[in-house]
Design a protein around this motif. Structure first.
Motif, short mmCIF file in Angstrom:
data_model
loop_
_atom_site.label_atom_id
_atom_site.label_comp_id
_atom_site.label_asym_id
_atom_site.label_seq_id
_atom_site.Cartn_x
_atom_site.Cartn_y
_atom_site.Cartn_z
N ALA A 58 -27.60 -11.29 10.82
CA ALA A 58 -28.71 -11.85 10.06
C ALA A 58 -30.03 -11.73 10.82
O ALA A 58 -31.07 -12.12 10.30
CB ALA A 58 -28.43 -13.32 9.74
N ASP A 59 -29.98 -11.18 12.03
CA ASP A 59 -31.21 -11.03 12.82
C ASP A 59 -31.96 -9.78 12.39
O ASP A 59 -31.36 -8.74 12.11
CB ASP A 59 -30.88 -10.93 14.31
N ARG A 60 -33.27 -9.90 12.36
CA ARG A 60 -34.15 -8.82 11.91
C ARG A 60 -35.18 -8.53 12.99
O ARG A 60 -35.81 -9.43 13.52
CB ARG A 60 -34.84 -9.28 10.63
N LEU A 61 -35.34 -7.24 13.30
CA LEU A 61 -36.32 -6.81 14.27
C LEU A 61 -37.19 -5.76 13.59
O LEU A 61 -36.67 -4.81 13.00
CB LEU A 61 -35.63 -6.20 15.49
N GLU A 62 -38.50 -5.96 13.64
CA GLU A 62 -39.41 -5.02 13.00
C GLU A 62 -40.41 -4.52 14.03
O GLU A 62 -41.08 -5.30 14.70
CB GLU A 62 -40.15 -5.67 11.84
N TRP A 63 -40.48 -3.19 14.15
CA TRP A 63 -41.47 -2.56 15.01
C TRP A 63 -42.58 -2.04 14.13
O TRP A 63 -42.35 -1.23 13.22
CB TRP A 63 -40.86 -1.40 15.79
#
Length: 139
Positions: A58-63
């Protein structure tokens, strides 16, 4: 159609256009992994679209832009014995002329070819302004 309806109901694509899209998007994934195996983060970024989204559980990482690979990433990977990543399969499971969803299965291997780990992920490649890039990776 306009608004939300056009967003969730894309136009139908011709078969040849979809086949070409799958081949071009697959080549983008190949270039990314070639750069990954060369420990070339700038080259990897060259095969991504930004903003770039990664999901892990459920973790989200956005670059928002290039240059965000963690410092020491490849050193840590090599410390585990890693020497290369190799695709076992890339299956296009949903495709249109400008977007391809792949289920990607790959292994991380040591110098002798011994499998250190096996992974199965969803990667989405899109064509934006005529260039294929990976927009989303789900781990």
């Amino acid at each position: 159609m306009t608004g939300f309806a056009s967003f969730v109901t894309p136009e139908a694509s011709a078969g040849a256009a979809v086949s070409d899209a799958i081949a071009e998007a697959s080549a983008c994934l190949d270039r990314f992994t070639e750069r990954f195996n060369a420990c070339d983060t700038a080259g990897m970024d060259g095969e991504l679209h930004f903003p770039h989204l990664m999901l892990s559980g459920a973790d989200r990482l956005e670059w928002q832009a290039s240059g965000h690979h963690p410092a020491g990433f490849f050193e840590q990977l090599m410390a585990s014995g890693w020497q290369r990543t190799r695709y076992q399969s890339k299956e296009a499971v949903l495709a249109s002329a400008d977007k391809v969803h792949f289920v990607v299965s790959y292994t991380r291997e040591d110098e002798a070819g011994t499998v250190l780990s096996t992974h199965r992920n969803l990667w989405i490649a899109t064509r934006v302004d005529g260039r294929w890039g990976i927009s989303l990776r789900s781990y």
